[in-house]
Scaffold this motif. Structure first.
Motif, PDB file in Angstrom:
ATOM      1  N   THR A  91       0.872  -1.183   0.000  1.00  0.00           N
ATOM      2  CA  THR A  91       0.000   0.000   0.000  1.00  0.00           C
ATOM      3  C   THR A  91       0.909   1.233   0.000  1.00  0.00           C
ATOM      4  O   THR A  91       2.114   1.146   0.293  1.00  0.00           O
ATOM      5  CB  THR A  91      -0.881   0.054   1.268  1.00  0.00           C
ATOM      6  OG1 THR A  91      -0.018   0.166   2.393  1.00  0.00           O
ATOM      7  CG2 THR A  91      -1.783  -1.166   1.385  1.00  0.00           C
ATOM      8  N   GLU A 126      -5.032   8.222  -0.106  1.00  0.00           N
ATOM      9  CA  GLU A 126      -4.673   7.030  -0.894  1.00  0.00           C
ATOM     10  C   GLU A 126      -3.804   6.061  -0.088  1.00  0.00           C
ATOM     11  O   GLU A 126      -3.296   5.083  -0.638  1.00  0.00           O
ATOM     12  CB  GLU A 126      -3.885   7.439  -2.158  1.00  0.00           C
ATOM     13  CG  GLU A 126      -4.550   8.463  -3.029  1.00  0.00           C
ATOM     14  CD  GLU A 126      -5.803   7.936  -3.719  1.00  0.00           C
ATOM     15  OE1 GLU A 126      -5.977   6.710  -3.815  1.00  0.00           O
ATOM     16  OE2 GLU A 126      -6.632   8.768  -4.135  1.00  0.00           O
ATOM     17  N   GLU A 127      -3.656   6.315   1.222  1.00  0.00           N
ATOM     18  CA  GLU A 127      -2.735   5.516   2.036  1.00  0.00           C
ATOM     19  C   GLU A 127      -2.943   4.020   1.907  1.00  0.00           C
ATOM     20  O   GLU A 127      -2.010   3.235   1.899  1.00  0.00           O
ATOM     21  CB  GLU A 127      -2.871   5.864   3.531  1.00  0.00           C
ATOM     22  CG  GLU A 127      -2.452   7.244   3.929  1.00  0.00           C
ATOM     23  CD  GLU A 127      -3.600   8.232   3.888  1.00  0.00           C
ATOM     24  OE1 GLU A 127      -4.395   8.181   2.927  1.00  0.00           O
ATOM     25  OE2 GLU A 127      -3.687   9.057   4.808  1.00  0.00           O
ATOM     26  N   LYS A 128      -4.220   3.618   1.840  1.00  0.00           N
ATOM     27  CA  LYS A 128      -4.510   2.178   1.863  1.00  0.00           C
ATOM     28  C   LYS A 128      -4.547   1.563   0.458  1.00  0.00           C
ATOM     29  O   LYS A 128      -4.734   0.361   0.309  1.00  0.00           O
ATOM     30  CB  LYS A 128      -5.858   1.946   2.556  1.00  0.00           C
ATOM     31  CG  LYS A 128      -5.795   2.273   4.041  1.00  0.00           C
ATOM     32  CD  LYS A 128      -7.103   1.966   4.731  1.00  0.00           C
ATOM     33  CE  LYS A 128      -7.009   2.386   6.200  1.00  0.00           C
ATOM     34  NZ  LYS A 128      -8.320   2.747   6.731  1.00  0.00           N
ATOM     35  N   GLN A 129      -4.371   2.403  -0.518  1.00  0.00           N
ATOM     36  CA  GLN A 129      -4.416   1.928  -1.916  1.00  0.00           C
ATOM     37  C   GLN A 129      -3.150   1.137  -2.252  1.00  0.00           C
ATOM     38  O   GLN A 129      -2.051   1.547  -1.902  1.00  0.00           O
ATOM     39  CB  GLN A 129      -4.498   3.165  -2.818  1.00  0.00           C
ATOM     40  CG  GLN A 129      -4.908   2.911  -4.229  1.00  0.00           C
ATOM     41  CD  GLN A 129      -6.356   2.508  -4.361  1.00  0.00           C
ATOM     42  OE1 GLN A 129      -6.626   1.326  -4.539  1.00  0.00           O
ATOM     43  NE2 GLN A 129      -7.268   3.446  -4.265  1.00  0.00           N
ATOM     44  N   LYS A 130      -3.314   0.004  -2.919  1.00  0.00           N
ATOM     45  CA  LYS A 130      -2.124  -0.723  -3.373  1.00  0.00           C
ATOM     46  C   LYS A 130      -1.508   0.026  -4.554  1.00  0.00           C
ATOM     47  O   LYS A 130      -2.237   0.576  -5.386  1.00  0.00           O
ATOM     48  CB  LYS A 130      -2.503  -2.142  -3.793  1.00  0.00           C
ATOM     49  CG  LYS A 130      -2.731  -3.048  -2.610  1.00  0.00           C
ATOM     50  CD  LYS A 130      -2.719  -4.499  -3.012  1.00  0.00           C
ATOM     51  CE  LYS A 130      -2.794  -5.333  -1.738  1.00  0.00           C
ATOM     52  NZ  LYS A 130      -3.000  -6.748  -2.011  1.00  0.00           N
ATOM     53  N   HIS A 133      -2.659  -0.292  -8.080  1.00  0.00           N
ATOM     54  CA  HIS A 133      -3.936   0.289  -8.472  1.00  0.00           C
ATOM     55  C   HIS A 133      -3.862   1.811  -8.689  1.00  0.00           C
ATOM     56  O   HIS A 133      -4.878   2.445  -8.953  1.00  0.00           O
ATOM     57  CB  HIS A 133      -5.014  -0.031  -7.423  1.00  0.00           C
ATOM     58  CG  HIS A 133      -5.305  -1.496  -7.342  1.00  0.00           C
ATOM     59  ND1 HIS A 133      -5.522  -2.159  -6.157  1.00  0.00           N
ATOM     60  CD2 HIS A 133      -5.371  -2.438  -8.313  1.00  0.00           C
ATOM     61  CE1 HIS A 133      -5.714  -3.446  -6.402  1.00  0.00           C
ATOM     62  NE2 HIS A 133      -5.634  -3.642  -7.705  1.00  0.00           N
ATOM     63  N   LEU A 134      -2.666   2.379  -8.563  1.00  0.00           N
ATOM     64  CA  LEU A 134      -2.521   3.830  -8.783  1.00  0.00           C
ATOM     65  C   LEU A 134      -2.317   4.120 -10.271  1.00  0.00           C
ATOM     66  O   LEU A 134      -1.803   3.276 -11.009  1.00  0.00           O
ATOM     67  CB  LEU A 134      -1.302   4.368  -8.017  1.00  0.00           C
ATOM     68  CG  LEU A 134      -1.290   4.229  -6.493  1.00  0.00           C
ATOM     69  CD1 LEU A 134      -0.001   4.827  -5.941  1.00  0.00           C
ATOM     70  CD2 LEU A 134      -2.500   4.918  -5.871  1.00  0.00           C
TER      71      LEU A 134
END
Ligand SMILES: Nc1ncnc2c1ncn2[C@@H]1O[C@H](COP(=O)(O)OP(=O)(O)OP(=O)(O)O)[C@@H](O)[C@H]1O
Length: 291
Positions: A91, A126-130, A133-134
């Motif tokens: 993440t 966006e901290e928890k975004q892998k 997926h960005l």
């Protein structure tokens, strides 16, 4: 104020000369390193990072060779490589905290700093975004966030806007402009507009040499009187393409508006145009043999 001096740096790969007796000094501010593909920008940045040894010459920070400074130099450095390695399954938060630990930031400081960097780069939330997926632009912004974690006094960015859409480019440029006040920022690119507004100085690199080291205004001034505009037919435009360095061509009905470089008025009807930095870059590099 820090002074990073590059003194007579040369680097060869077999018979290829990637850096050819380069000398210049960097102080606080934003420097744009402009050059076509293969000019030697990445080689120079890697030498400035201390991860590539030059064949000749030295890089000094306030008079001390960076080779002798070792880890002390790295604590002052932030680097965004062209293809920066990231971990797609991490993440955003885990990645930044991991990088912070590699940079030896104490945990409590890292927890504060990573949030600050997310805010600066517009990634808060966006901290928890892998990472996988960005978007490409978000990954580039994450790259700059990691480079800034240790509040570096020297920030080296290698083609940071490669592959970004126009909106992301503008966003990136605004971030860069805000960073040059109290540090050295060196940004390499082959896209003039990336550095046109942000850079205090422009270094133009070609075939391993620094051909120009000047303010954008001075470069533009040097091209003054050499940029001309005229409207012509497509057939005549073909001839002009061979005769002049063309800065721009725009369709106007059945005709073409051409913007070219010429030491003198190319035709009676051609009008002198005020150069922009793109014209100035072409002027600085056109037909000039690298000595
Ligand atoms: N490891 C290597 N081995 C051999 N030649 C190399 C190596 N690295 C770079 N070169 C060559 O040195 C020259 C300068 O390369 P460099 O990557 O520094 O340029 P650049 O301006 O960063 O280009 P780009 O924008 O394409 O990355 C090029 O001709 C390149 O092919």
């Amino acid at each position: 104020m820090l002074e990073l001096k590059i003194q007579n740096i040369s680097k060869h790969y077999k018979e290829k000369t990637a850096a050819d007796d380069i000398t210049f000094t960097l102080k606080n501010g934003v420097y744009g390193l402009l050059g076509e593909n293969g000019a030697g920008k990445t080689t120079l940045l890697r030498i400035l990072c201390g991860i590539l040894m030059p064949d000749r010459g030295d890089v000094t920070l306030d008079g001390i060779s960076i080779r002798k400074m070792g880890a002390g130099y790295r604590t002052l450095l932030g680097y965004l490589p062209q293809d920066f390695g990231y971990y797609p399954d991490f993440t955003v938060k885990r990645y930044l905290l991991y990088l912070a630990s590699l940079k030896a930031l104490p945990r409590d400081k890292a927890l504060v700093k990573y949030k600050e960097m997310l805010e600066l780069t517009g990634l808060l939330g966006e901290e928890k975004q892998k990472i996988k997926h960005l978007s490409g632009g978000m990954i580039r912004r994450l790259g700059i966030a990691q480079a800034l974690l240790n509040d570096p006094k020297i920030l080296l960015l290698d083609e940071p806007t490669a592959g970004l859409d126009p909106k992301e480019r503008i966003r990136f440029r605004n971030i860069i402009s805000s960073l040059g006040h109290d540090r050295i920022v060196l940004l390499s690119t082959h896209i003039v507009s990336d550095v046109a507004n942000a850079a205090d100085r422009i270094l133009i690199m070609r075939r391993g040499k620094i051909m120009e080291n000047n303010t954008p205004d001075a470069l533009i001034q040097a091209a003054s009187g050499h940029v001309w505009e005229f409207v012509t037919t497509p057939a005549k435009a073909d001839i002009c393409q061979k005769q002049f360095t063309v800065c721009n061509v725009k369709t106007e009905g059945n005709e073409l508006r051409m913007r070219v470089l010429s030491g003198e008025r190319p035709f009676a009807g051609a009008l002198a145009a005020a150069p922009d930095l793109e014209d100035a870059y072409l002027y600085a590099t056109e037909n000039r043999e690298v000595l």
